[in-house]
Design an enzyme around this catalytic site. Structure first.
Site, PDB file in Angstrom:
ATOM      1  N   ASP A   1       0.950  -1.424  -0.091  1.00 35.86           N
ATOM      2  CA  ASP A   1       0.054   0.312  -0.030  1.00 35.86           C
ATOM      3  C   ASP A   1       0.858   1.081  -0.015  1.00 35.86           C
ATOM      4  O   ASP A   1       1.951   1.265   0.579  1.00 35.86           O
ATOM      5  CB  ASP A   1      -0.986  -0.053   1.311  1.00 35.86           C
ATOM      6  CG  ASP A   1      -1.922  -1.088   1.233  1.00 35.86           C
ATOM      7  OD1 ASP A   1      -2.152  -1.548   0.083  1.00 35.86           O
ATOM      8  OD2 ASP A   1      -2.595  -1.556   2.365  1.00 35.86           O
ATOM      9  N   LYS A   2       0.429   2.332  -0.436  1.00 33.70           N
ATOM     10  CA  LYS A   2       0.925   3.566  -0.539  1.00 33.70           C
ATOM     11  C   LYS A   2       1.710   3.937   0.630  1.00 33.70           C
ATOM     12  O   LYS A   2       2.938   4.329   0.846  1.00 33.70           O
ATOM     13  CB  LYS A   2       0.188   4.878  -1.247  1.00 33.70           C
ATOM     14  CG  LYS A   2       0.847   5.952  -1.194  1.00 33.70           C
ATOM     15  CD  LYS A   2      -0.212   7.118  -1.674  1.00 33.70           C
ATOM     16  CE  LYS A   2       0.386   8.527  -1.516  1.00 33.70           C
ATOM     17  NZ  LYS A   2      -0.357   9.670  -1.995  1.00 33.70           N
TER      18      LYS A   2
END
Length: 302
Positions: A140-141
């Site tokens: 995930d970012k």
């Protein structure tokens, strides 16, 4: 293993020679600089690397007087390609980085260039324009830590077709709100995703199975540091399962978090262990715990 070298070599000093009699530049340099051909010397002149008494000279027939100093500047080696984050490992088949929090793994409709994939692609192409990388898995970012790419299509397919056999361990650190009642446990559910990309555990057993194991490493009055291992790599799996456990990941407003004590998501991919797709060797990659995690749980605190 090839690790990124951040050290800089000391710059080389220029070569200097003093003319003892009248001469012209090319024959003088051929006599003084051993092991260089006529074309090599002309190349130095054309690259403006030769000076006479401190002034750059490019003409091979430039006249010299006794006592004049001829200097040749060192040819600067091309700078080694580098990345804006730590390179954990690289060989001909795979490349592994420590992705910082806040950086996308791959492009989205809104962002094409500020991604780990784009930056690593640029890095390998600096070495050879024919080089490519391929996505194997994602973070995930707002999750930091170990992220791996394949460098050949063969390795990419090997990972895609044999992921369960090749990848032996995926381990994370998670800072969660509150302290789980049990010191260790397993969360198992089937995950679905809404049209707005929110992942959740289904109530009827439909969806993709996800299995997450956790163990409390440290805790305070408000937060706990968990060692998390996953048997499956579903999208947002740990974040959903921590919410299901009643202890959402710190900073994760999307999945029930109420605050952001570290000003980032409290999730870090700390270890990835796998069997190399070509050599068959077992490899283990680790990314140091973020300093924000350490500040949350001082060393003396248990």
């Amino acid at each position: 293993m090839k690790k990124q070298n951040h050290g800089a070599k000391k710059p080389s000093r220029p070569l200097s020679f003093v003319a003892e009699h009248k001469d012209t530049l090319l024959p003088f340099l051929l006599e003084q600089v051993k092991g260089k051909s006529r074309n090599n010397i002309k190349n130095l002149l054309s690259k403006r690397l030769v000076q006479v008494d401190g002034k750059t000279v490019t003409q091979f027939d430039h006249p010299l007087r006794p006592g004049q100093t001829v200097s040749i500047a060192p040819i600067r080696a091309k700078a080694e390609p580098s990345l804006p984050f730590d390179l954990l490992y690289e060989d001909d088949e795979i490349i592994v980085i420590d992705k910082p929090a806040g950086l996308l793994s791959i492009a989205t409709e809104k962002e094409k260039n500020l991604t780990a994939y784009h930056m690593v692609t640029d890095y390998v192409k600096e070495k050879n324009k024919q080089n490519r990388i391929f996505i194997i898995h994602r973070l995930d970012k707002d999750t930091s830590g170990v992220l791996m790419f394949a460098k050949t299509e063969e390795s990419k397919h090997s990972f895609q077709d044999n992921w369960e056999q090749i990848v032996k361990l995926r381990r994370y650190l998670a800072v969660v709100e509150g302290v789980p009642e049990k010191p260790s446990g397993t969360v198992r559910s089937f995950l679905l995703e809404t049209s707005t990309h929110l992942v959740y555990s289904s109530s009827d057993g439909s969806g993709k199975e996800a299995i997450t194991h956790y163990q409390i490493l440290k805790s305070s009055e408000e937060y706990a540091l968990l060692d998390v291992k996953i048997d499956t790599g579903r999208k947002n799996q740990i974040r959903v399962h921590m919410k299901d456990l009643g202890h959402p990941v710190a900073g994760d407003k999307k999945y029930g978090g109420s605050g952001s004590p570290m000003r980032r998501l409290g999730l870090h991919a700390i270890e990835l262990k796998l069997i190399h797709p070509v050599t068959g060797q077992e490899l283990c990659f680790t990314a140091k715990p973020p300093k924000e995690f350490k500040r949350m749980f001082p060393a003396q605190q248990k």
